[in-house]
Design a protein around this motif. Structure first.
Motif, short mmCIF file in Angstrom:
data_model
loop_
_atom_site.label_atom_id
_atom_site.label_comp_id
_atom_site.label_asym_id
_atom_site.label_seq_id
_atom_site.Cartn_x
_atom_site.Cartn_y
_atom_site.Cartn_z
N MET A 131 0.81 -1.20 0.00
CA MET A 131 0.00 0.00 0.00
C MET A 131 0.85 1.27 0.00
SD MET A 131 -2.98 -1.08 -0.29
CE MET A 131 -3.19 -2.80 -0.52
N LYS A 132 2.11 1.12 0.33
CA LYS A 132 2.98 2.28 0.34
C LYS A 132 3.04 2.94 -1.04
CE LYS A 132 7.73 3.69 1.15
NZ LYS A 132 9.08 3.27 1.45
N LYS A 133 3.17 2.14 -2.08
CA LYS A 133 3.25 2.66 -3.44
C LYS A 133 1.94 3.36 -3.82
CE LYS A 133 6.30 2.41 -6.61
NZ LYS A 133 7.46 3.29 -6.59
N LEU A 134 0.82 2.78 -3.42
CA LEU A 134 -0.48 3.40 -3.70
C LEU A 134 -0.57 4.76 -3.03
CD1 LEU A 134 -3.32 3.36 -4.87
CD2 LEU A 134 -4.04 2.03 -2.87
N ARG A 135 -0.13 4.85 -1.78
CA ARG A 135 -0.12 6.14 -1.07
C ARG A 135 0.72 7.17 -1.82
NH1 ARG A 135 0.00 2.95 3.51
NH2 ARG A 135 -1.83 3.24 4.83
N GLU A 136 1.88 6.74 -2.31
CA GLU A 136 2.77 7.64 -3.04
C GLU A 136 2.10 8.17 -4.31
OE1 GLU A 136 6.45 5.61 -3.82
OE2 GLU A 136 6.86 5.28 -1.70
N VAL A 137 1.46 7.29 -5.05
CA VAL A 137 0.81 7.70 -6.29
C VAL A 137 -0.35 8.65 -5.99
CG1 VAL A 137 -0.57 6.88 -8.26
CG2 VAL A 137 1.49 5.63 -7.57
N VAL A 138 -1.18 8.29 -5.03
CA VAL A 138 -2.31 9.14 -4.66
C VAL A 138 -1.82 10.53 -4.24
CG1 VAL A 138 -4.16 9.48 -2.96
CG2 VAL A 138 -3.86 7.25 -4.05
N GLY A 139 -0.71 10.57 -3.52
CA GLY A 139 -0.16 11.84 -3.07
C GLY A 139 0.33 12.74 -4.18
N GLN A 140 0.58 12.17 -5.35
CA GLN A 140 1.08 12.95 -6.49
C GLN A 140 -0.02 13.37 -7.46
OE1 GLN A 140 4.27 10.73 -8.31
NE2 GLN A 140 5.31 10.43 -6.37
N LEU A 141 -1.24 12.93 -7.20
CA LEU A 141 -2.33 13.21 -8.13
C LEU A 141 -3.24 14.32 -7.63
CD1 LEU A 141 -3.42 9.57 -9.05
CD2 LEU A 141 -2.04 11.12 -10.41
N ALA A 142 -3.78 15.05 -8.57
CA ALA A 142 -4.77 16.08 -8.24
C ALA A 142 -6.17 15.61 -8.62
CB ALA A 142 -4.44 17.37 -8.99
N ILE A 143 -6.29 14.34 -9.03
CA ILE A 143 -7.58 13.76 -9.41
C ILE A 143 -7.82 12.50 -8.58
CG2 ILE A 143 -7.51 14.69 -11.77
CD1 ILE A 143 -6.58 11.86 -12.69
N PRO A 144 -9.06 12.06 -8.47
CA PRO A 144 -9.35 10.83 -7.73
C PRO A 144 -8.71 9.62 -8.40
CG PRO A 144 -11.36 12.08 -8.14
CD PRO A 144 -10.27 12.72 -8.96
N LEU A 145 -8.31 8.66 -7.61
CA LEU A 145 -7.74 7.42 -8.11
C LEU A 145 -8.67 6.27 -7.77
CD1 LEU A 145 -4.19 6.18 -8.19
CD2 LEU A 145 -5.86 4.77 -6.97
N ILE A 146 -9.02 5.49 -8.77
CA ILE A 146 -9.81 4.29 -8.58
C ILE A 146 -8.86 3.10 -8.70
CG2 ILE A 146 -11.75 2.88 -9.40
CD1 ILE A 146 -12.55 5.67 -8.30
N ALA A 147 -8.77 2.31 -7.65
CA ALA A 147 -7.85 1.17 -7.63
C ALA A 147 -8.48 -0.02 -8.34
CB ALA A 147 -7.52 0.80 -6.18
N ILE A 148 -7.68 -0.70 -9.15
CA ILE A 148 -8.13 -1.91 -9.85
C ILE A 148 -6.96 -2.87 -9.91
CG2 ILE A 148 -7.58 -0.94 -12.12
CD1 ILE A 148 -10.02 -2.54 -13.20
N GLY A 149 -7.26 -4.13 -9.79
CA GLY A 149 -6.23 -5.16 -9.88
C GLY A 149 -5.87 -5.72 -8.52
N GLY A 150 -6.20 -6.96 -8.31
CA GLY A 150 -5.86 -7.63 -7.06
C GLY A 150 -6.72 -7.21 -5.88
N ILE A 151 -7.83 -6.56 -6.15
CA ILE A 151 -8.70 -6.12 -5.06
C ILE A 151 -9.57 -7.28 -4.62
CG2 ILE A 151 -10.43 -4.44 -4.31
CD1 ILE A 151 -7.81 -3.14 -5.26
N THR A 152 -9.46 -7.64 -3.36
CA THR A 152 -10.33 -8.64 -2.75
C THR A 152 -11.13 -7.95 -1.65
OG1 THR A 152 -8.73 -9.25 -1.05
CG2 THR A 152 -8.58 -10.45 -3.15
N PRO A 153 -12.22 -8.56 -1.21
CA PRO A 153 -12.96 -7.94 -0.11
C PRO A 153 -12.07 -7.66 1.12
CG PRO A 153 -14.31 -9.62 -1.11
CD PRO A 153 -12.93 -9.74 -1.73
N ASP A 154 -11.12 -8.53 1.38
CA ASP A 154 -10.22 -8.34 2.52
C ASP A 154 -9.26 -7.16 2.34
OD1 ASP A 154 -11.35 -10.50 3.83
OD2 ASP A 154 -9.84 -11.91 3.09
N ARG A 155 -9.04 -6.74 1.12
CA ARG A 155 -8.11 -5.64 0.84
C ARG A 155 -8.80 -4.29 0.68
NH1 ARG A 155 -4.54 -8.80 -3.66
NH2 ARG A 155 -3.38 -10.11 -2.20
N VAL A 156 -10.12 -4.28 0.64
CA VAL A 156 -10.86 -3.04 0.40
C VAL A 156 -10.46 -1.95 1.40
CG1 VAL A 156 -13.15 -1.96 0.44
CG2 VAL A 156 -12.79 -4.11 -0.79
#
Length: 66
Positions: free
Chosen positions: A1-26
């Motif tokens: 999740m560290k990489k996801l946080r980094e990417v989100v922190g660099q964006l000025a638009i909403p990010l929708i996560a896709i790929g490898g999402i399981t109910p336990d990871r939501v």
């Protein structure tokens, strides 16, 4: 999740996560900053796709209650 946080922190638009999402990871994906999730194989490849949809829905609703 560290990489996801980094990417989100660099964006000025909403990010929708896709790929490898399981109910336990939501929870961890949303807490890492994603604005939402998109799910394909988690539903299409499920033995019971409707039950899979319910599992994702429950995971998201738990986020709203917390």
């Amino acid at each position: 999740m560290k990489k996801l946080r980094e990417v989100v922190g660099q964006l000025a638009i909403p990010l929708i996560a896709i790929g490898g999402i399981t109910p336990d990871r939501v929870r961890s994906v949303i807490e890492a900053g994603a604005s939402g999730i998109a799910v394909m194989s988690g539903i299409w490849e499920a033995v019971d796709p409707l039950e899979a949809v319910h599992a994702y829905t429950k995971a998201l609703l738990r986020m709203e209650v917390s």
